[in-house]
Design an enzyme around this catalytic site. Sequence first.
Site, mmCIF file in Angstrom:
data_model
loop_
_atom_site.group_PDB
_atom_site.id
_atom_site.type_symbol
_atom_site.label_atom_id
_atom_site.label_comp_id
_atom_site.label_asym_id
_atom_site.label_seq_id
_atom_site.Cartn_x
_atom_site.Cartn_y
_atom_site.Cartn_z
ATOM 1 N N ARG A 157 0.814 -1.221 0.000
ATOM 2 C CA ARG A 157 0.000 0.000 0.000
ATOM 3 C C ARG A 157 0.848 1.272 0.000
ATOM 4 N NH1 ARG A 157 -3.248 -3.424 3.451
ATOM 5 N NH2 ARG A 157 -1.481 -3.211 4.854
ATOM 6 N N ARG A 237 11.337 0.163 8.229
ATOM 7 C CA ARG A 237 11.831 -0.168 9.560
ATOM 8 C C ARG A 237 13.343 0.010 9.546
ATOM 9 N NH1 ARG A 237 7.504 0.558 11.296
ATOM 10 N NH2 ARG A 237 6.148 -0.850 12.455
ATOM 11 N N GLU A 266 16.113 2.496 17.810
ATOM 12 C CA GLU A 266 15.301 3.690 18.054
ATOM 13 C C GLU A 266 15.107 3.812 19.554
ATOM 14 O OE1 GLU A 266 11.685 3.641 15.771
ATOM 15 O OE2 GLU A 266 12.786 3.512 13.893
ATOM 16 N N HIS A 285 10.893 8.743 13.680
ATOM 17 C CA HIS A 285 9.800 7.787 13.381
ATOM 18 C C HIS A 285 8.426 8.463 13.491
ATOM 19 C CE1 HIS A 285 8.823 3.208 13.342
ATOM 20 N NE2 HIS A 285 7.908 3.909 12.670
HETATM 21 C C1 GLV Z 1 4.614 2.754 11.903
HETATM 22 O O1 GLV Z 1 5.768 2.623 11.671
HETATM 23 C C2 GLV Z 1 3.655 1.711 11.751
HETATM 24 O O2 GLV Z 1 4.039 0.545 11.515
HETATM 25 O O3 GLV Z 1 2.462 2.005 11.870
#
Ligand code: GLV
Length: 325
Positions: A157, A237, A266, A285
Amino acid sequence: MSKATVFATRELPAATRARLANYCDLEVWDGFLPPDYEVILNKVPALEGLLSLLTDRIDAALMDTGPKLKVISNMAVGFDNIDVAAASARNIPVGNTPGVLTETTADFAFALLMAVARRIPEAKQYILDGKWQTWHPTVLSGQDIFGATIGIVGFGRIGQAVARRTQGFGMRLLVNTEDNAEDVPEFGGENVALDDLLKESDFVSLHVPLTPDTQHLISEREFELMKPTAMLINTSRGGVVDLDALYEALRDGQILAAGLDVTEPEPLPVESPLLTLENCLVAPHIASASVATRTKMAEMAADNIIAGLTGDPLPTCVNPEIYDV
Ligand code: GLV
Protein backbone atom coordinates in the site's frame (compact mmCIF):
# COMPACT_ATOMS: atom_id res chain seq x y z
CA MET A 1 -20.80 -9.65 35.06
CA SER A 2 -17.48 -7.88 35.45
CA LYS A 3 -16.02 -6.23 32.44
CA ALA A 4 -12.98 -7.54 30.62
CA THR A 5 -9.66 -5.96 31.54
CA VAL A 6 -7.64 -4.19 28.86
CA PHE A 7 -4.27 -2.50 29.13
CA ALA A 8 -3.22 0.12 26.60
CA THR A 9 0.50 0.76 26.65
CA ARG A 10 0.27 4.46 25.78
CA GLU A 11 -2.14 7.37 25.81
CA LEU A 12 -5.21 7.22 23.58
CA PRO A 13 -7.49 10.01 22.32
CA ALA A 14 -10.26 10.79 24.83
CA ALA A 15 -13.01 9.66 22.43
CA THR A 16 -11.30 6.31 21.89
CA ARG A 17 -10.88 5.80 25.62
CA ALA A 18 -14.53 6.63 26.21
CA ARG A 19 -15.64 4.16 23.55
CA LEU A 20 -13.42 1.38 24.89
CA ALA A 21 -14.68 2.03 28.41
CA ASN A 22 -18.12 0.84 27.27
CA TYR A 23 -16.65 -2.60 26.66
CA CYS A 24 -13.94 -3.04 29.24
CA ASP A 25 -12.10 -1.86 32.29
CA LEU A 26 -9.40 0.07 30.56
CA GLU A 27 -6.05 0.92 32.07
CA VAL A 28 -3.96 3.34 30.04
CA TRP A 29 -0.24 3.73 30.66
CA ASP A 30 0.25 7.44 31.15
CA GLY A 31 4.04 7.58 30.89
CA PHE A 32 5.65 9.50 28.05
CA LEU A 33 8.00 6.55 27.65
CA PRO A 34 6.69 3.04 27.00
CA PRO A 35 6.22 0.69 29.94
CA ASP A 36 9.13 -1.69 30.48
CA TYR A 37 8.67 -5.25 29.30
CA GLU A 38 8.38 -6.37 32.95
CA VAL A 39 5.54 -3.93 33.56
CA ILE A 40 3.53 -5.44 30.70
CA LEU A 41 4.52 -8.94 31.80
CA ASN A 42 3.12 -8.29 35.27
CA LYS A 43 -0.13 -6.99 33.89
CA VAL A 44 -0.83 -9.68 31.31
CA PRO A 45 -2.11 -12.37 33.74
CA ALA A 46 -5.17 -10.19 34.43
CA LEU A 47 -5.80 -9.13 30.83
CA GLU A 48 -8.31 -10.09 28.19
CA GLY A 49 -7.05 -7.43 25.81
CA LEU A 50 -3.70 -5.77 25.20
CA LEU A 51 -3.44 -2.62 23.07
CA SER A 52 0.23 -2.33 22.20
CA LEU A 53 2.51 -0.01 20.25
CA LEU A 54 5.45 -0.79 18.02
CA THR A 55 7.72 0.07 20.94
CA ASP A 56 6.46 -2.92 22.96
CA ARG A 57 8.02 -6.36 22.60
CA ILE A 58 5.19 -8.86 22.73
CA ASP A 59 6.71 -12.31 22.77
CA ALA A 60 5.74 -15.89 23.55
CA ALA A 61 6.87 -15.68 27.19
CA LEU A 62 4.61 -12.72 27.72
CA MET A 63 1.65 -14.46 26.07
CA ASP A 64 2.21 -17.49 28.28
CA THR A 65 1.50 -15.40 31.36
CA GLY A 66 -1.91 -14.43 29.99
CA PRO A 67 -4.35 -17.37 30.14
CA LYS A 68 -7.30 -15.02 29.55
CA LEU A 69 -5.74 -13.03 26.72
CA LYS A 70 -8.23 -12.84 23.85
CA VAL A 71 -6.75 -10.15 21.65
CA ILE A 72 -3.54 -8.23 20.98
CA SER A 73 -4.13 -5.03 19.04
CA ASN A 74 -1.08 -3.18 17.76
CA MET A 75 -1.58 0.51 17.02
CA ALA A 76 0.67 0.38 13.95
CA VAL A 77 0.60 -1.16 10.53
CA GLY A 78 3.92 -2.92 11.18
CA PHE A 79 3.90 -5.77 13.67
CA ASP A 80 7.51 -6.95 13.82
CA ASN A 81 7.41 -6.19 17.56
CA ILE A 82 4.97 -9.08 18.04
CA ASP A 83 5.72 -12.79 17.76
CA VAL A 84 2.71 -13.47 15.55
CA ALA A 85 3.53 -17.16 15.14
CA ALA A 86 3.46 -17.52 18.92
CA ALA A 87 0.11 -15.71 19.06
CA SER A 88 -1.33 -17.98 16.36
CA ALA A 89 -0.06 -21.07 18.19
CA ARG A 90 -2.01 -19.83 21.23
CA ASN A 91 -5.05 -18.91 19.13
CA ILE A 92 -4.74 -15.23 19.98
CA PRO A 93 -5.74 -12.87 17.16
CA VAL A 94 -3.37 -9.98 16.47
CA GLY A 95 -4.69 -6.74 14.97
CA ASN A 96 -2.90 -3.91 13.19
CA THR A 97 -3.93 -0.60 11.59
CA PRO A 98 -3.40 -0.83 7.82
CA GLY A 99 -4.81 1.58 5.27
CA VAL A 100 -5.47 4.67 7.38
CA LEU A 101 -1.80 5.64 7.52
CA THR A 102 -0.89 4.86 3.91
CA GLU A 103 -1.19 8.35 2.44
CA THR A 104 0.23 10.11 5.49
CA THR A 105 3.29 7.86 5.47
CA ALA A 106 3.73 8.25 1.71
CA ASP A 107 3.52 12.04 2.14
CA PHE A 108 6.32 11.85 4.64
CA ALA A 109 8.49 9.60 2.48
CA PHE A 110 8.10 12.18 -0.26
CA ALA A 111 8.78 15.02 2.16
CA LEU A 112 12.06 13.36 3.16
CA LEU A 113 12.92 12.79 -0.48
CA MET A 114 12.34 16.43 -1.36
CA ALA A 115 14.06 17.77 1.74
CA VAL A 116 17.15 15.68 1.07
CA ALA A 117 17.28 16.32 -2.68
CA ARG A 118 16.89 20.07 -2.26
CA ARG A 119 18.93 20.24 0.95
CA ILE A 120 16.25 22.08 2.91
CA PRO A 121 17.56 21.33 6.45
CA GLU A 122 21.03 22.43 5.33
CA ALA A 123 19.55 25.64 3.96
CA LYS A 124 18.03 26.52 7.32
CA GLN A 125 21.32 25.77 9.05
CA TYR A 126 23.16 27.93 6.48
CA ILE A 127 21.05 30.91 7.49
CA LEU A 128 21.36 30.20 11.21
CA ASP A 129 25.14 30.03 10.76
CA GLY A 130 25.08 33.57 9.33
CA LYS A 131 26.33 32.40 5.93
CA TRP A 132 23.59 33.94 3.75
CA GLN A 133 25.36 36.91 2.23
CA THR A 134 24.09 36.90 -1.33
CA TRP A 135 22.33 34.93 -4.07
CA HIS A 136 25.03 32.59 -5.22
CA PRO A 137 25.17 30.57 -8.44
CA THR A 138 26.18 27.27 -6.82
CA VAL A 139 25.57 27.42 -3.09
CA LEU A 140 23.24 24.69 -1.77
CA SER A 141 22.62 23.26 -5.21
CA GLY A 142 20.78 20.00 -4.90
CA GLN A 143 19.41 17.34 -7.21
CA ASP A 144 16.37 17.54 -9.46
CA ILE A 145 13.37 15.49 -8.50
CA PHE A 146 11.39 16.14 -11.66
CA GLY A 147 12.33 13.58 -14.29
CA ALA A 148 14.61 11.56 -11.97
CA THR A 149 14.48 7.77 -11.61
CA ILE A 150 13.03 6.42 -8.40
CA GLY A 151 13.38 2.84 -7.24
CA ILE A 152 10.69 1.65 -4.86
CA VAL A 153 11.58 -1.48 -2.92
CA GLY A 154 8.42 -3.25 -1.75
CA PHE A 155 5.17 -2.40 -3.51
CA GLY A 156 2.42 -2.75 -0.91
CA ARG A 157 0.00 0.00 0.00
CA ILE A 158 2.61 2.58 1.01
CA GLY A 159 5.03 1.82 -1.82
CA GLN A 160 2.18 2.27 -4.29
CA ALA A 161 1.08 5.53 -2.65
CA VAL A 162 4.63 6.85 -3.08
CA ALA A 163 4.54 5.69 -6.71
CA ARG A 164 1.40 7.77 -7.29
CA ARG A 165 3.21 10.84 -6.02
CA THR A 166 6.11 10.26 -8.40
CA GLN A 167 3.76 10.54 -11.38
CA GLY A 168 3.20 14.24 -10.69
CA PHE A 169 6.97 14.72 -10.82
CA GLY A 170 7.40 12.97 -14.17
CA MET A 171 9.69 10.41 -12.58
CA ARG A 172 10.78 7.14 -14.12
CA LEU A 173 9.60 4.35 -11.84
CA LEU A 174 11.49 1.17 -11.06
CA VAL A 175 10.05 -1.28 -8.58
CA ASN A 176 11.34 -4.35 -6.84
CA THR A 177 8.54 -6.60 -5.68
CA GLU A 178 7.64 -10.27 -5.71
CA ASP A 179 4.25 -10.06 -4.04
CA ASN A 180 2.69 -7.20 -5.99
CA ALA A 181 4.26 -7.55 -9.42
CA GLU A 182 0.87 -7.42 -11.16
CA ASP A 183 0.28 -3.88 -9.84
CA VAL A 184 3.44 -2.37 -11.30
CA PRO A 185 2.28 -1.72 -14.91
CA GLU A 186 -0.70 0.29 -13.66
CA PHE A 187 1.79 2.85 -12.34
CA GLY A 188 3.82 2.91 -15.53
CA GLY A 189 6.67 1.24 -13.65
CA GLU A 190 9.04 -1.59 -14.40
CA ASN A 191 9.60 -4.44 -11.96
CA VAL A 192 13.32 -5.16 -11.87
CA ALA A 193 15.83 -7.10 -9.78
CA LEU A 194 17.00 -5.27 -6.66
CA ASP A 195 20.56 -4.93 -7.98
CA ASP A 196 19.33 -3.30 -11.20
CA LEU A 197 17.09 -0.94 -9.26
CA LEU A 198 20.02 0.08 -7.06
CA LYS A 199 22.30 0.66 -10.05
CA GLU A 200 19.83 2.84 -11.95
CA SER A 201 17.91 4.85 -9.35
CA ASP A 202 18.50 8.44 -8.33
CA PHE A 203 16.25 7.82 -5.32
CA VAL A 204 15.76 4.50 -3.55
CA SER A 205 12.73 4.41 -1.26
CA LEU A 206 12.21 1.41 1.05
CA HIS A 207 8.74 0.02 1.74
CA VAL A 208 9.24 -3.55 2.91
CA PRO A 209 8.29 -4.99 6.30
CA LEU A 210 11.12 -6.05 8.59
CA THR A 211 11.53 -9.82 8.41
CA PRO A 212 14.55 -12.12 8.59
CA ASP A 213 14.75 -11.74 4.77
CA THR A 214 14.81 -7.94 4.82
CA GLN A 215 17.08 -7.45 7.85
CA HIS A 216 19.98 -5.34 6.51
CA LEU A 217 18.65 -5.68 2.98
CA ILE A 218 20.63 -2.53 2.22
CA SER A 219 24.20 -2.91 3.36
CA GLU A 220 27.76 -2.45 2.09
CA ARG A 221 27.31 -4.43 -1.14
CA GLU A 222 24.12 -2.57 -2.02
CA PHE A 223 25.70 0.85 -1.43
CA GLU A 224 28.51 -0.15 -3.76
CA LEU A 225 25.94 -0.73 -6.48
CA MET A 226 24.25 2.65 -6.05
CA LYS A 227 25.13 5.81 -7.98
CA PRO A 228 27.35 8.38 -6.22
CA THR A 229 24.47 10.83 -6.74
CA ALA A 230 21.83 8.46 -5.32
CA MET A 231 19.71 9.19 -2.27
CA LEU A 232 18.24 6.62 0.11
CA ILE A 233 14.87 7.15 1.79
CA ASN A 234 13.72 4.82 4.54
CA THR A 235 10.27 5.03 6.11
CA SER A 236 9.89 1.26 6.62
CA ARG A 237 11.83 -0.17 9.56
CA GLY A 238 15.31 0.77 10.75
CA GLY A 239 16.60 -2.79 10.59
CA VAL A 240 16.20 -2.87 6.81
CA VAL A 241 19.31 -0.69 6.48
CA ASP A 242 22.72 -1.45 7.97
CA LEU A 243 23.44 1.95 9.52
CA ASP A 244 27.18 1.35 9.92
CA ALA A 245 27.40 0.67 6.19
CA LEU A 246 25.19 3.70 5.50
CA TYR A 247 27.45 5.95 7.55
CA GLU A 248 30.48 4.84 5.57
CA ALA A 249 28.67 5.17 2.25
CA LEU A 250 27.58 8.73 3.08
CA ARG A 251 30.94 9.72 4.52
CA ASP A 252 32.90 8.32 1.60
CA GLY A 253 30.61 9.74 -1.11
CA GLN A 254 29.49 6.32 -2.26
CA ILE A 255 25.96 7.74 -2.23
CA LEU A 256 24.96 11.37 -1.99
CA ALA A 257 22.47 11.58 0.85
CA ALA A 258 19.89 9.79 2.97
CA GLY A 259 16.58 10.61 4.62
CA LEU A 260 15.56 8.27 7.43
CA ASP A 261 12.41 8.17 9.50
CA VAL A 262 13.41 4.88 11.06
CA THR A 263 16.68 3.72 12.54
CA GLU A 264 18.20 0.78 14.34
CA PRO A 265 18.12 1.28 17.27
CA GLU A 266 15.30 3.69 18.05
CA PRO A 267 15.78 6.20 19.43
CA LEU A 268 19.02 6.82 17.55
CA PRO A 269 21.56 7.92 20.19
CA VAL A 270 22.48 11.58 19.79
CA GLU A 271 26.11 10.43 19.65
CA SER A 272 25.42 8.47 16.45
CA PRO A 273 27.99 9.44 13.80
CA LEU A 274 25.14 9.63 11.29
CA LEU A 275 23.94 12.78 13.02
CA THR A 276 27.26 14.49 12.32
CA LEU A 277 26.72 14.21 8.57
CA GLU A 278 25.11 17.11 6.72
CA ASN A 279 23.92 14.71 4.04
CA CYS A 280 21.89 12.59 6.43
CA LEU A 281 18.46 13.76 7.54
CA VAL A 282 16.96 11.79 10.41
CA ALA A 283 13.41 12.08 11.78
CA PRO A 284 12.19 10.35 14.95
CA HIS A 285 9.80 7.79 13.38
CA ILE A 286 6.97 10.23 12.65
CA ALA A 287 5.86 9.28 9.13
CA SER A 288 2.30 8.45 10.22
CA ALA A 289 2.14 11.34 12.68
CA SER A 290 -0.65 13.54 11.44
CA VAL A 291 -3.36 14.36 13.96
CA ALA A 292 -6.06 12.82 11.77
CA THR A 293 -4.14 9.63 11.02
CA ARG A 294 -3.01 8.94 14.56
CA THR A 295 -6.63 9.44 15.68
CA LYS A 296 -7.82 6.93 13.09
CA MET A 297 -5.10 4.46 14.08
CA ALA A 298 -6.26 4.60 17.70
CA GLU A 299 -9.86 4.03 16.59
CA MET A 300 -8.86 1.02 14.49
CA ALA A 301 -6.84 -0.42 17.34
CA ALA A 302 -9.92 0.00 19.55
CA ASP A 303 -12.12 -1.71 16.93
CA ASN A 304 -9.80 -4.70 17.02
CA ILE A 305 -9.89 -4.81 20.84
CA ILE A 306 -13.69 -4.65 20.91
CA ALA A 307 -14.05 -7.39 18.29
CA GLY A 308 -11.54 -9.58 20.12
CA LEU A 309 -13.34 -9.16 23.46
CA THR A 310 -16.72 -9.95 21.96
CA GLY A 311 -15.38 -13.00 20.11
CA ASP A 312 -15.82 -11.52 16.62
CA PRO A 313 -13.07 -11.74 14.00
CA LEU A 314 -10.81 -8.69 14.18
CA PRO A 315 -11.59 -6.22 11.36
CA THR A 316 -7.88 -6.02 10.56
CA CYS A 317 -6.19 -9.18 11.65
CA VAL A 318 -2.65 -10.19 10.75
CA ASN A 319 -3.16 -13.87 11.58
CA PRO A 320 -6.67 -14.59 10.21
CA GLU A 321 -5.70 -18.24 9.74
CA ILE A 322 -6.58 -18.77 13.39
CA TYR A 323 -10.22 -18.40 12.39
CA ASP A 324 -9.98 -21.26 9.89
CA VAL A 325 -9.79 -23.97 12.51
C1 GLV B 1 4.61 2.75 11.90
O1 GLV B 1 5.77 2.62 11.67
C2 GLV B 1 3.66 1.71 11.75
O2 GLV B 1 4.04 0.54 11.51
O3 GLV B 1 2.46 2.00 11.87
